[in-house]
Scaffold this motif. Structure first.
Motif, PDB file in Angstrom:
ATOM      1  N   THR A  87       0.838  -1.204   0.000  1.00 13.24           N
ATOM      2  CA  THR A  87       0.000   0.000   0.000  1.00 13.24           C
ATOM      3  C   THR A  87       0.871   1.252   0.000  1.00 13.24           C
ATOM      4  O   THR A  87       0.589   2.220  -0.727  1.00 13.24           O
ATOM      5  N   GLU A  88       1.935   1.261   0.783  1.00 17.98           N
ATOM      6  CA  GLU A  88       2.838   2.409   0.805  1.00 17.98           C
ATOM      7  C   GLU A  88       3.506   2.614  -0.556  1.00 17.98           C
ATOM      8  O   GLU A  88       3.630   3.757  -1.030  1.00 17.98           O
ATOM      9  N   ILE A  89       3.930   1.518  -1.178  1.00 17.68           N
ATOM     10  CA  ILE A  89       4.557   1.619  -2.505  1.00 17.68           C
ATOM     11  C   ILE A  89       3.567   2.169  -3.512  1.00 17.68           C
ATOM     12  O   ILE A  89       3.893   3.050  -4.325  1.00 17.68           O
ATOM     13  N   ARG A  90       2.341   1.670  -3.472  1.00 19.29           N
ATOM     14  CA  ARG A  90       1.315   2.147  -4.394  1.00 19.29           C
ATOM     15  C   ARG A  90       1.056   3.639  -4.191  1.00 19.29           C
ATOM     16  O   ARG A  90       0.983   4.422  -5.141  1.00 19.29           O
ATOM     17  N   ASP A  91       0.911   4.047  -2.941  1.00 16.65           N
ATOM     18  CA  ASP A  91       0.657   5.456  -2.656  1.00 16.65           C
ATOM     19  C   ASP A  91       1.825   6.331  -3.105  1.00 16.65           C
ATOM     20  O   ASP A  91       1.629   7.433  -3.619  1.00 16.65           O
ATOM     21  N   GLU A  92       3.050   5.850  -2.915  1.00 17.25           N
ATOM     22  CA  GLU A  92       4.231   6.591  -3.353  1.00 17.25           C
ATOM     23  C   GLU A  92       4.254   6.718  -4.859  1.00 17.25           C
ATOM     24  O   GLU A  92       4.595   7.777  -5.411  1.00 17.25           O
ATOM     25  N   LEU A  93       3.893   5.655  -5.569  1.00 15.83           N
ATOM     26  CA  LEU A  93       3.853   5.690  -7.034  1.00 15.83           C
ATOM     27  C   LEU A  93       2.769   6.635  -7.526  1.00 15.83           C
ATOM     28  O   LEU A  93       2.932   7.307  -8.552  1.00 15.83           O
ATOM     29  N   LYS A  94       1.662   6.681  -6.831  1.00 15.93           N
ATOM     30  CA  LYS A  94       0.576   7.596  -7.235  1.00 15.93           C
ATOM     31  C   LYS A  94       0.999   9.055  -7.090  1.00 15.93           C
ATOM     32  O   LYS A  94       0.627   9.887  -7.880  1.00 15.93           O
ATOM     33  N   LYS A  95       1.823   9.332  -6.066  1.00 18.40           N
ATOM     34  CA  LYS A  95       2.263  10.715  -5.868  1.00 18.40           C
ATOM     35  C   LYS A  95       3.182  11.169  -6.989  1.00 18.40           C
ATOM     36  O   LYS A  95       3.204  12.334  -7.350  1.00 18.40           O
ATOM     37  N   ARG A  96       3.939  10.302  -7.583  1.00 18.05           N
ATOM     38  CA  ARG A  96       4.879  10.659  -8.643  1.00 18.05           C
ATOM     39  C   ARG A  96       4.104  10.800  -9.884  1.00 18.05           C
ATOM     40  O   ARG A  96       4.063  11.251 -10.835  1.00 18.05           O
TER      41      ARG A  96
END
Length: 146
Positions: free
Chosen positions: A137-146
Protein backbone atom coordinates in the motif's frame (compact mmCIF):
# COMPACT_ATOMS: atom_id res chain seq x y z
CA UNK A 1 -12.98 -48.07 29.20
CA UNK A 2 -10.37 -49.43 26.77
CA UNK A 3 -10.47 -46.16 24.81
CA UNK A 4 -9.86 -44.16 27.98
CA UNK A 5 -6.93 -46.41 28.84
CA UNK A 6 -5.52 -45.98 25.34
CA UNK A 7 -5.74 -42.18 25.65
CA UNK A 8 -4.08 -42.32 29.05
CA UNK A 9 -1.18 -44.44 27.77
CA UNK A 10 -0.76 -42.31 24.66
CA UNK A 11 -0.29 -39.11 26.67
CA UNK A 12 3.24 -37.75 26.59
CA UNK A 13 3.57 -37.61 30.37
CA UNK A 14 3.10 -41.36 30.76
CA UNK A 15 5.67 -42.14 28.10
CA UNK A 16 8.11 -39.60 29.57
CA UNK A 17 7.68 -41.21 32.97
CA UNK A 18 8.30 -44.68 31.57
CA UNK A 19 11.46 -43.53 29.82
CA UNK A 20 12.60 -41.77 32.99
CA UNK A 21 12.09 -44.88 35.11
CA UNK A 22 14.00 -47.07 32.66
CA UNK A 23 16.90 -44.62 32.37
CA UNK A 24 16.86 -44.05 36.13
CA UNK A 25 17.13 -47.78 36.78
CA UNK A 26 20.05 -48.12 34.39
CA UNK A 27 21.71 -45.02 35.86
CA UNK A 28 21.20 -46.40 39.37
CA UNK A 29 23.10 -49.54 38.36
CA UNK A 30 25.96 -47.39 37.06
CA UNK A 31 26.10 -45.37 40.28
CA UNK A 32 25.97 -48.55 42.37
CA UNK A 33 28.88 -49.99 40.42
CA UNK A 34 30.85 -46.74 40.77
CA UNK A 35 30.24 -46.73 44.50
CA UNK A 36 30.88 -50.45 45.09
CA UNK A 37 33.85 -50.84 42.79
CA UNK A 38 35.64 -47.46 42.95
CA UNK A 39 34.63 -45.20 45.82
CA UNK A 40 33.94 -47.57 48.71
CA UNK A 41 37.18 -49.59 48.33
CA UNK A 42 39.10 -46.31 48.62
CA UNK A 43 37.05 -45.28 51.65
CA UNK A 44 37.48 -48.76 53.11
CA UNK A 45 41.25 -48.56 52.66
CA UNK A 46 41.31 -45.25 54.52
CA UNK A 47 39.32 -46.76 57.40
CA UNK A 48 41.34 -49.98 57.59
CA UNK A 49 39.64 -52.52 55.37
CA UNK A 50 39.53 -53.25 51.66
CA UNK A 51 35.79 -54.01 51.63
CA UNK A 52 33.88 -51.40 53.59
CA UNK A 53 30.51 -53.12 53.05
CA UNK A 54 31.66 -56.01 55.27
CA UNK A 55 31.99 -53.85 58.38
CA UNK A 56 29.43 -54.82 60.98
CA UNK A 57 28.73 -55.21 64.68
CA UNK A 58 27.72 -58.74 65.68
CA UNK A 59 24.93 -58.69 68.24
CA UNK A 60 24.41 -62.45 68.62
CA UNK A 61 25.81 -65.60 67.05
CA UNK A 62 23.30 -68.07 65.65
CA UNK A 63 23.22 -71.50 67.28
CA UNK A 64 25.44 -74.04 65.63
CA UNK A 65 27.37 -71.52 63.54
CA UNK A 66 30.84 -72.88 62.86
CA UNK A 67 32.10 -70.41 60.27
CA UNK A 68 34.41 -67.46 60.66
CA UNK A 69 33.09 -64.75 62.93
CA UNK A 70 34.27 -62.04 60.53
CA UNK A 71 32.47 -63.40 57.44
CA UNK A 72 29.55 -60.98 56.95
CA UNK A 73 27.87 -62.99 54.19
CA UNK A 74 28.05 -66.29 56.09
CA UNK A 75 26.78 -64.73 59.32
CA UNK A 76 23.95 -63.01 57.48
CA UNK A 77 22.97 -66.25 55.74
CA UNK A 78 23.00 -68.07 59.09
CA UNK A 79 20.60 -65.48 60.50
CA UNK A 80 22.93 -63.73 62.92
CA UNK A 81 21.71 -60.52 64.51
CA UNK A 82 24.10 -57.79 63.43
CA UNK A 83 24.28 -54.14 62.50
CA UNK A 84 25.77 -53.78 59.01
CA UNK A 85 26.99 -50.22 59.22
CA UNK A 86 29.32 -50.71 56.24
CA UNK A 87 26.46 -51.67 53.92
CA UNK A 88 24.46 -48.75 55.29
CA UNK A 89 27.33 -46.35 54.61
CA UNK A 90 27.59 -47.72 51.07
CA UNK A 91 23.87 -47.10 50.54
CA UNK A 92 24.23 -43.52 51.80
CA UNK A 93 27.15 -42.86 49.43
CA UNK A 94 25.09 -44.35 46.56
CA UNK A 95 22.22 -42.03 47.40
CA UNK A 96 24.41 -38.93 47.68
CA UNK A 97 26.10 -39.58 44.34
CA UNK A 98 22.78 -40.24 42.62
CA UNK A 99 21.17 -37.16 44.20
CA UNK A 100 24.10 -34.95 43.18
CA UNK A 101 24.07 -36.15 39.58
CA UNK A 102 20.29 -35.66 39.36
CA UNK A 103 20.73 -32.18 40.83
CA UNK A 104 23.30 -31.36 38.12
CA UNK A 105 21.00 -32.67 35.39
CA UNK A 106 17.99 -30.69 36.65
CA UNK A 107 20.14 -27.58 37.00
CA UNK A 108 21.37 -27.94 33.41
CA UNK A 109 17.85 -28.50 32.05
CA UNK A 110 16.54 -25.49 33.99
CA UNK A 111 19.27 -23.30 32.50
CA UNK A 112 18.42 -24.52 29.02
CA UNK A 113 14.73 -23.81 29.60
CA UNK A 114 15.54 -20.30 30.87
CA UNK A 115 17.64 -19.61 27.77
CA UNK A 116 14.81 -20.76 25.50
CA UNK A 117 12.30 -18.61 27.40
CA UNK A 118 14.57 -15.56 27.12
CA UNK A 119 14.88 -16.07 23.37
CA UNK A 120 11.11 -16.39 23.05
CA UNK A 121 10.56 -13.26 25.14
CA UNK A 122 13.11 -11.35 23.07
CA UNK A 123 11.43 -12.46 19.86
CA UNK A 124 8.02 -11.45 21.21
CA UNK A 125 9.36 -8.10 22.46
CA UNK A 126 10.78 -6.98 19.11
CA UNK A 127 8.28 -4.79 17.34
CA UNK A 128 6.68 -6.36 14.34
CA UNK A 129 7.44 -4.60 11.08
CA UNK A 130 4.78 -3.64 8.58
CA UNK A 131 2.96 -6.47 6.87
CA UNK A 132 3.26 -7.17 3.15
CA UNK A 133 -0.05 -5.48 2.48
CA UNK A 134 1.01 -2.36 4.33
CA UNK A 135 4.29 -2.24 2.38
CA UNK A 136 2.48 -2.70 -0.95
CA UNK A 137 0.00 0.00 0.00
CA UNK A 138 2.84 2.41 0.80
CA UNK A 139 4.56 1.62 -2.51
CA UNK A 140 1.32 2.15 -4.39
CA UNK A 141 0.66 5.46 -2.66
CA UNK A 142 4.23 6.59 -3.35
CA UNK A 143 3.85 5.69 -7.03
CA UNK A 144 0.58 7.60 -7.23
CA UNK A 145 2.26 10.72 -5.87
CA UNK A 146 4.88 10.66 -8.64
Amino acid sequence: MFQEFKKFIAKGNVMDLAVGVIIGTAFGAIVKSLTDEVIMPAVGEIFGGADFSNHFVLLSTPEGFTGAMDDYAALKEAGAAMIGYGAFATAIVNFLILAFVIFLMVRYVNRLMEAVEKKEEAAAATPAGPSEIELLTEIRDELKKR
